[in-house]
Design a protein around this motif. Structure first.
Motif, PDB file in Angstrom:
ATOM      1  N   PHE A  74       0.770  -1.130   0.148  1.00  0.00           N
ATOM      2  CA  PHE A  74       0.105  -0.145   0.136  1.00  0.00           C
ATOM      3  C   PHE A  74       0.989   1.239   0.083  1.00  0.00           C
ATOM      4  CE2 PHE A  74      -1.014  -0.831   4.672  1.00  0.00           C
ATOM      5  CZ  PHE A  74      -0.477   0.190   5.087  1.00  0.00           C
ATOM      6  N   ALA A  75       2.134   1.152   0.454  1.00  0.00           N
ATOM      7  CA  ALA A  75       2.794   2.413   0.336  1.00  0.00           C
ATOM      8  C   ALA A  75       3.383   2.693  -0.852  1.00  0.00           C
ATOM      9  CB  ALA A  75       4.244   1.991   1.495  1.00  0.00           C
ATOM     10  N   PHE A  76       3.606   1.507  -1.623  1.00  0.00           N
ATOM     11  CA  PHE A  76       4.051   1.342  -3.224  1.00  0.00           C
ATOM     12  C   PHE A  76       2.919   2.094  -3.761  1.00  0.00           C
ATOM     13  CE2 PHE A  76       4.099  -0.261  -7.242  1.00  0.00           C
ATOM     14  CZ  PHE A  76       5.467  -0.153  -7.724  1.00  0.00           C
ATOM     15  N   CYS A  77       1.816   1.711  -3.497  1.00  0.00           N
ATOM     16  CA  CYS A  77       0.781   2.325  -4.446  1.00  0.00           C
ATOM     17  C   CYS A  77       0.683   3.691  -4.281  1.00  0.00           C
ATOM     18  CB  CYS A  77      -0.577   1.459  -4.059  1.00  0.00           C
ATOM     19  SG  CYS A  77      -0.711  -0.270  -4.580  1.00  0.00           S
ATOM     20  N   LEU A  78       0.694   4.248  -2.732  1.00  0.00           N
ATOM     21  CA  LEU A  78       0.622   5.621  -2.642  1.00  0.00           C
ATOM     22  C   LEU A  78       1.569   6.452  -3.255  1.00  0.00           C
ATOM     23  CD1 LEU A  78       0.211   5.891   1.130  1.00  0.00           C
ATOM     24  CD2 LEU A  78      -1.502   6.666  -0.686  1.00  0.00           C
ATOM     25  N   GLY A  79       2.985   5.833  -3.293  1.00  0.00           N
ATOM     26  CA  GLY A  79       3.908   6.480  -4.312  1.00  0.00           C
ATOM     27  C   GLY A  79       3.775   6.571  -5.835  1.00  0.00           C
ATOM     28  N   LYS A  80       3.114   5.457  -6.322  1.00  0.00           N
ATOM     29  CA  LYS A  80       2.833   5.372  -7.731  1.00  0.00           C
ATOM     30  C   LYS A  80       1.587   6.302  -8.005  1.00  0.00           C
ATOM     31  CE  LYS A  80       4.523   3.182 -10.435  1.00  0.00           C
ATOM     32  NZ  LYS A  80       5.688   3.601 -11.346  1.00  0.00           N
ATOM     33  N   ALA A  81       0.636   6.681  -7.275  1.00  0.00           N
ATOM     34  CA  ALA A  81      -0.435   7.200  -7.152  1.00  0.00           C
ATOM     35  C   ALA A  81       0.082   8.893  -7.354  1.00  0.00           C
ATOM     36  CB  ALA A  81      -1.364   7.193  -6.169  1.00  0.00           C
ATOM     37  N   GLY A 134      11.429   2.315  -1.742  1.00  0.00           N
ATOM     38  CA  GLY A 134      11.777   3.729  -2.102  1.00  0.00           C
ATOM     39  C   GLY A 134      13.239   3.876  -2.963  1.00  0.00           C
ATOM     40  N   ILE A 135      13.963   3.082  -2.461  1.00  0.00           N
ATOM     41  CA  ILE A 135      15.481   3.424  -3.052  1.00  0.00           C
ATOM     42  C   ILE A 135      15.351   2.630  -4.316  1.00  0.00           C
ATOM     43  CG2 ILE A 135      17.635   1.987  -3.079  1.00  0.00           C
ATOM     44  CD1 ILE A 135      17.616   2.340   0.197  1.00  0.00           C
ATOM     45  N   LEU A 136      14.755   1.488  -4.662  1.00  0.00           N
ATOM     46  CA  LEU A 136      14.573   0.799  -5.955  1.00  0.00           C
ATOM     47  C   LEU A 136      13.646   1.458  -6.917  1.00  0.00           C
ATOM     48  CD1 LEU A 136      14.410  -2.835  -4.509  1.00  0.00           C
ATOM     49  CD2 LEU A 136      16.257  -1.819  -5.410  1.00  0.00           C
ATOM     50  N   PHE A 137      12.548   1.881  -6.728  1.00  0.00           N
ATOM     51  CA  PHE A 137      11.633   2.397  -7.453  1.00  0.00           C
ATOM     52  C   PHE A 137      11.421   4.261  -7.449  1.00  0.00           C
ATOM     53  CE2 PHE A 137      10.465  -1.896  -6.479  1.00  0.00           C
ATOM     54  CZ  PHE A 137      10.273  -2.597  -7.862  1.00  0.00           C
ATOM     55  N   PHE A 138      11.873   4.712  -6.382  1.00  0.00           N
ATOM     56  CA  PHE A 138      11.340   6.066  -6.172  1.00  0.00           C
ATOM     57  C   PHE A 138      12.719   6.868  -6.110  1.00  0.00           C
ATOM     58  CE2 PHE A 138       7.480   3.981  -4.864  1.00  0.00           C
ATOM     59  CZ  PHE A 138       6.609   4.523  -5.838  1.00  0.00           C
ATOM     60  N   LYS A 139      13.823   6.303  -6.144  1.00  0.00           N
ATOM     61  CA  LYS A 139      15.304   7.092  -6.462  1.00  0.00           C
ATOM     62  C   LYS A 139      15.542   7.649  -5.082  1.00  0.00           C
ATOM     63  CE  LYS A 139      14.986   7.652 -11.417  1.00  0.00           C
ATOM     64  NZ  LYS A 139      14.315   8.365 -12.396  1.00  0.00           N
ATOM     65  N   ASP A 140      15.113   6.982  -3.892  1.00  0.00           N
ATOM     66  CA  ASP A 140      15.302   7.683  -2.687  1.00  0.00           C
ATOM     67  C   ASP A 140      16.945   7.443  -2.473  1.00  0.00           C
ATOM     68  OD1 ASP A 140      12.796   8.117  -2.287  1.00  0.00           O
ATOM     69  OD2 ASP A 140      12.382   6.461  -0.579  1.00  0.00           O
ATOM     70  N   PRO A 141      17.502   8.414  -1.748  1.00  0.00           N
ATOM     71  CA  PRO A 141      18.842   8.367  -1.579  1.00  0.00           C
ATOM     72  C   PRO A 141      19.368   7.024  -0.898  1.00  0.00           C
ATOM     73  CG  PRO A 141      18.032   9.950   0.006  1.00  0.00           C
ATOM     74  CD  PRO A 141      17.037   9.469  -0.940  1.00  0.00           C
ATOM     75  N   VAL A 142      20.518   6.650  -0.962  1.00  0.00           N
ATOM     76  CA  VAL A 142      21.360   5.510  -0.096  1.00  0.00           C
ATOM     77  C   VAL A 142      22.612   6.047   0.226  1.00  0.00           C
ATOM     78  CG1 VAL A 142      22.285   2.974  -0.649  1.00  0.00           C
ATOM     79  CG2 VAL A 142      20.376   3.691  -2.037  1.00  0.00           C
ATOM     80  N   ASN A 143      22.792   5.665   1.556  1.00  0.00           N
ATOM     81  CA  ASN A 143      23.910   6.003   1.926  1.00  0.00           C
ATOM     82  C   ASN A 143      24.133   5.098   3.224  1.00  0.00           C
ATOM     83  OD1 ASN A 143      22.705   6.957   4.681  1.00  0.00           O
ATOM     84  ND2 ASN A 143      22.142   8.880   3.405  1.00  0.00           N
ATOM     85  N   LEU A 144      25.439   5.235   3.755  1.00  0.00           N
ATOM     86  CA  LEU A 144      25.724   4.217   4.898  1.00  0.00           C
ATOM     87  C   LEU A 144      24.909   4.219   6.147  1.00  0.00           C
ATOM     88  CD1 LEU A 144      27.949   2.147   6.033  1.00  0.00           C
ATOM     89  CD2 LEU A 144      29.189   4.313   6.983  1.00  0.00           C
TER      90      LEU A 144
END
Length: 108
Positions: free
Chosen positions: A16-23, A77-87
């Motif tokens: 459901f979080a993924f669906c919100l992001g896609k919406a 978020g990292i895989l589909f919405f380009k959220d930042p990745v850091n240590l």
């Protein structure tokens, strides 16, 4: 069996979080399809959470459910919405995962 329900409920929370992001990204009538997916995932997630809490301790079940949702949503978020990745994000995700596993082991 209720641990399986709980894990699946957590995965539907990620859904459901993924669906919100896609919406949020969608245009026109596609937005409504994503909101429909949100409602379906939310309903399934809550139904399975209720089923799991019939025998699992409420505090443990809720913590595991939200933990799965949190870790899964960060990864989505990292895989589909380009959220930042850091240590530090990776360190805290791993900390959250170890806490979820720990709760499973100390629960009856």
């Amino acid at each position: 069996m209720n641990w399986i329900y709980l894990i699946i409920a957590g995965l539907f929370e990620v859904g459901f979080a993924f669906c919100l992001g896609k919406a949020k990204e969608a245009t026109n009538s596609n937005t409504y399809w994503w909101y429909g997916g949100f409602i379906v995932c939310l309903t399934i997630s809550m139904t399975l959470l209720i089923k799991a809490t019939q025998t699992l301790p409420l505090g443990t079940a809720y913590a595991v459910w939200t933990g799965i949702g949190a870790v899964g949503t960060v990864l989505v978020g990292i895989l589909f919405f380009k959220d930042p990745v850091n240590l530090w994000r990776i360190v805290f995700i791993l900390t959250l995962i170890s806490s979820i596993v720990g709760l499973k082991f100390v629960s009856n």
